[in-house]
Design an enzyme around this catalytic site. Structure first.
Site, PDB file in Angstrom:
ATOM      1  N   GLY A 125       2.619  -1.656   4.941  1.00 13.83           N
ATOM      2  CA  GLY A 125       3.142  -2.914   4.423  1.00 13.83           C
ATOM      3  C   GLY A 125       2.358  -3.474   3.251  1.00 13.83           C
ATOM      4  O   GLY A 125       2.673  -4.551   2.756  1.00 13.83           O
ATOM      5  N   CYS A 126       1.334  -2.754   2.800  1.00 17.18           N
ATOM      6  CA  CYS A 126       0.586  -3.186   1.621  1.00 17.18           C
ATOM      7  C   CYS A 126       1.060  -2.368   0.430  1.00 17.18           C
ATOM      8  O   CYS A 126       1.264  -1.160   0.546  1.00 17.18           O
ATOM      9  CB  CYS A 126      -0.916  -2.960   1.815  1.00 17.18           C
ATOM     10  SG  CYS A 126      -1.659  -4.079   3.003  1.00 17.18           S
ATOM     11  N   GLN A 127       1.208  -3.033  -0.708  1.00 15.82           N
ATOM     12  CA  GLN A 127       1.625  -2.335  -1.915  1.00 15.82           C
ATOM     13  C   GLN A 127       0.528  -1.367  -2.362  1.00 15.82           C
ATOM     14  O   GLN A 127       0.792  -0.225  -2.720  1.00 15.82           O
ATOM     15  CB  GLN A 127       1.919  -3.346  -3.016  1.00 15.82           C
ATOM     16  CG  GLN A 127       2.482  -2.725  -4.267  1.00 15.82           C
ATOM     17  CD  GLN A 127       2.803  -3.767  -5.310  1.00 15.82           C
ATOM     18  OE1 GLN A 127       2.282  -4.868  -5.297  1.00 15.82           O
ATOM     19  NE2 GLN A 127       3.673  -3.412  -6.233  1.00 15.82           N
ATOM     20  N   SER A 128      -0.712  -1.830  -2.315  1.00 16.54           N
ATOM     21  CA  SER A 128      -1.828  -0.938  -2.643  1.00 16.54           C
ATOM     22  C   SER A 128      -2.291  -0.279  -1.334  1.00 16.54           C
ATOM     23  O   SER A 128      -1.892  -0.676  -0.253  1.00 16.54           O
ATOM     24  CB  SER A 128      -2.962  -1.706  -3.309  1.00 16.54           C
ATOM     25  OG  SER A 128      -3.226  -2.899  -2.634  1.00 16.54           O
TER      26      SER A 128
END
Length: 141
Positions: free
Chosen positions: A51-54
């Site tokens: 769920g984290c872009q990075s």
């Protein structure tokens, strides 16, 4: 050892020293440089936060009833954001982690100044921290 509330209060006070958000972002980047880094062997999909872009890795270690966190990210701001959580929760009992409402994040204005994708990433980091606390609490009972 400081309480969670004392650490949160000191973070709030540190952020209050800055007048604008560019300075606060620079401070978050500085916090990222202080992050207790995860060992390379834990930079695996098992410790990657969904769920984290990075890419953000979070590793818990449970010792003597307390959870100690190390982390890393491939993005400098994200590294600082995860350290805002690690600073508060590392070395705490699972119950202390579960009981905290993280209101300090609102008090420093973080949530309202993050892009929607970073806000989602922050929520995912918090969820993962709390999940580790639930798992270690259950395992110890």
């Amino acid at each position: 050892m400081q309480t969670i509330q004392e650490i949160e209060q000191s973070l709030i006070e540190e952020f209050e020293m800055f007048d604008d958000w560019m300075d606060k972002y620079n401070y978050i980047i500085e916090l990222g440089k202080e992050l207790p880094l995860i060992e390379e062997q834990y930079k695996t999909p098992d410790f990657l936060i969904e769920g984290c872009q990075s890419q953000v890795w979070l590793h818990p270690e449970y010792k003597e009833g307390r959870i100690y966190f190390t982390a890393d990210s491939d993005a400098i701001i994200t590294k600082g954001i995860v350290n805002l959580l690690v600073k508060v929760f590392s070395g705490r009992t699972p119950q202390e982690i579960l009981d905290d409402d993280l209101s300090y994040l609102d008090a420093i204005g973080l949530k309202e100044h993050l892009s929607p994708t970073r806000s989602n990433g922050l929520a995912s980091m918090i969820k993962q921290l709390k999940m580790y606390a639930v798992a270690f609490k259950a395992a110890s009972e």
